[in-house]
Design a protein around this motif. Structure first.
Motif, PDB file in Angstrom:
ATOM      1  N   VAL A   8       0.836  -1.200   0.000  1.00 26.88           N
ATOM      2  CA  VAL A   8       0.000   0.000   0.000  1.00 26.88           C
ATOM      3  C   VAL A   8       0.872   1.251   0.000  1.00 26.88           C
ATOM      4  O   VAL A   8       2.055   1.210   0.363  1.00 26.88           O
ATOM      5  CB  VAL A   8      -0.954   0.028   1.220  1.00 26.88           C
ATOM      6  N   HIS A   9       0.262   2.353  -0.410  1.00 24.99           N
ATOM      7  CA  HIS A   9       0.918   3.652  -0.330  1.00 24.99           C
ATOM      8  C   HIS A   9      -0.113   4.695   0.080  1.00 24.99           C
ATOM      9  O   HIS A   9      -1.320   4.494  -0.093  1.00 24.99           O
ATOM     10  CB  HIS A   9       1.575   4.033  -1.663  1.00 24.99           C
ATOM     11  N   GLN A  10       0.349   5.788   0.606  1.00 21.21           N
ATOM     12  CA  GLN A  10      -0.520   6.880   1.014  1.00 21.21           C
ATOM     13  C   GLN A  10      -0.726   7.845  -0.148  1.00 21.21           C
ATOM     14  O   GLN A  10       0.109   7.933  -1.062  1.00 21.21           O
ATOM     15  CB  GLN A  10       0.069   7.621   2.218  1.00 21.21           C
ATOM     16  N   THR A  66       5.198  -7.078  -7.386  1.00 23.42           N
ATOM     17  CA  THR A  66       4.354  -6.414  -6.392  1.00 23.42           C
ATOM     18  C   THR A  66       3.550  -5.317  -7.073  1.00 23.42           C
ATOM     19  O   THR A  66       3.943  -4.796  -8.119  1.00 23.42           O
ATOM     20  CB  THR A  66       5.181  -5.773  -5.254  1.00 23.42           C
ATOM     21  N   ILE A  67       2.417  -4.990  -6.470  1.00 27.51           N
ATOM     22  CA  ILE A  67       1.645  -3.819  -6.881  1.00 27.51           C
ATOM     23  C   ILE A  67       1.327  -3.007  -5.636  1.00 27.51           C
ATOM     24  O   ILE A  67       1.276  -3.554  -4.529  1.00 27.51           O
ATOM     25  CB  ILE A  67       0.336  -4.204  -7.610  1.00 27.51           C
ATOM     26  N   ARG A  80      -6.011  -7.702   1.688  1.00 29.47           N
ATOM     27  CA  ARG A  80      -5.011  -8.032   2.709  1.00 29.47           C
ATOM     28  C   ARG A  80      -3.616  -7.649   2.225  1.00 29.47           C
ATOM     29  O   ARG A  80      -3.166  -8.113   1.168  1.00 29.47           O
ATOM     30  CB  ARG A  80      -5.071  -9.516   3.056  1.00 29.47           C
ATOM     31  N   ILE A  81      -2.951  -6.832   3.017  1.00 34.19           N
ATOM     32  CA  ILE A  81      -1.620  -6.364   2.666  1.00 34.19           C
ATOM     33  C   ILE A  81      -0.627  -7.524   2.708  1.00 34.19           C
ATOM     34  O   ILE A  81      -0.709  -8.396   3.585  1.00 34.19           O
ATOM     35  CB  ILE A  81      -1.181  -5.241   3.619  1.00 34.19           C
ATOM     36  N   PHE A  82       0.283  -7.566   1.756  1.00 39.26           N
ATOM     37  CA  PHE A  82       1.329  -8.578   1.606  1.00 39.26           C
ATOM     38  C   PHE A  82       0.771  -9.950   1.216  1.00 39.26           C
ATOM     39  O   PHE A  82       1.518 -10.936   1.198  1.00 39.26           O
ATOM     40  CB  PHE A  82       2.187  -8.706   2.884  1.00 39.26           C
ATOM     41  N   ALA A  83      -0.535 -10.009   0.937  1.00 39.92           N
ATOM     42  CA  ALA A  83      -1.122 -11.265   0.455  1.00 39.92           C
ATOM     43  C   ALA A  83      -1.046 -11.302  -1.061  1.00 39.92           C
ATOM     44  O   ALA A  83      -0.811 -10.289  -1.731  1.00 39.92           O
ATOM     45  CB  ALA A  83      -2.570 -11.390   0.929  1.00 39.92           C
TER      46      ALA A  83
END
Length: 211
Positions: A8-10, A66-67, A80-83
């Motif tokens: 994720v990013h802000q 990764t995206i 889910r992050i890192f999934a």
């Protein structure tokens, strides 16, 4: 089918909803629409538009395999992050929206602003609760509901044929009081009917509305 790790990013880091490395998708082009979903969860699938893909050699890029999706979108769609997630390029005709409902508040939006905003949104991908800013933030609204082929959906693409409905969440009431010669007459207690209307009826009405 190849899986990718979700990070994720802000919004302060990048204004793009999706950051993807073109090394992973050589045929991906700007403005393409992709669907993102976990392998074990087919629906609802998140649709995002590729606005500014990472190009190798142009500076800092997203790591391969990764995206990166904006934080609030990940939360809304319960990703889910890192999934692992799958990514597919979709046909715009299959995800076209029939109608979109946009809400706005604390601002006035005339017909000309609505027309300009609609033209700005054509050929763009939207999702539930997406915040839209136009004209440097002078026009602000949020996606509330979307419909496609008779069903309520969470994502889709706006086209020329999409009906856009604007809803104001700010209540506004116009109260009309007819003025006549009797308003300047005195009642049996010596009070003007005009003063009774302003200092009595209206004052009591506004106080009741605050409750």
């Amino acid at each position: 089918m190849k899986a990718f790790k979700l990070i994720v990013h802000q919004s302060t880091f990048s204004s793009s909803d999706l950051i993807i490395n073109l090394k992973d998708f050589p045929g991906l082009k700007e403005n393409d629409v992709v669907e993102i979903y976990h392998p074990e969860n087919d629906y609802p699938r998140l649709l995002l538009q590729v606005a500014n893909p990472d190009v190798p050699g142009r500076g800092r890029v997203t790591p391969t395999d990764t995206i990166s999706v904006e934080q609030s979108i990940v939360t809304t769609f319960q990703l889910r992050i890192f999934a692992d997630v799958y990514i597919n390029i979709v046909n715009v005709a299959d995800v076209t929206l029939d109608s979109v409902e946009l809400t706005f508040r604390d601002q006035y939006m005339g017909r000309s602003e609505m027309w300009r905003l609609k033209n700005h949104l054509v050929s763009t991908c939207v999702y539930i609760n997406k915040k839209i800013e136009y004209c440097g933030g002078a026009i602000r609204c949020q996606v509330y509901e979307m419909w496609s082929q008779g069903d309520r959906v969470a994502c889709g693409v706006i086209t020329e044929d999409t009906k856009i409905v604007f809803r104001s969440s700010t209540s506004m009431v116009y109260l009309f009081i007819q003025m006549s010669s009797e308003m300047w007459d005195f009642d049996i207690h010596g009070d003007l009917y005009f003063e009774k209307a302003v200092n009595g009826f209206l004052a009591d009405l506004f106080a009741k509305w605050k409750v």
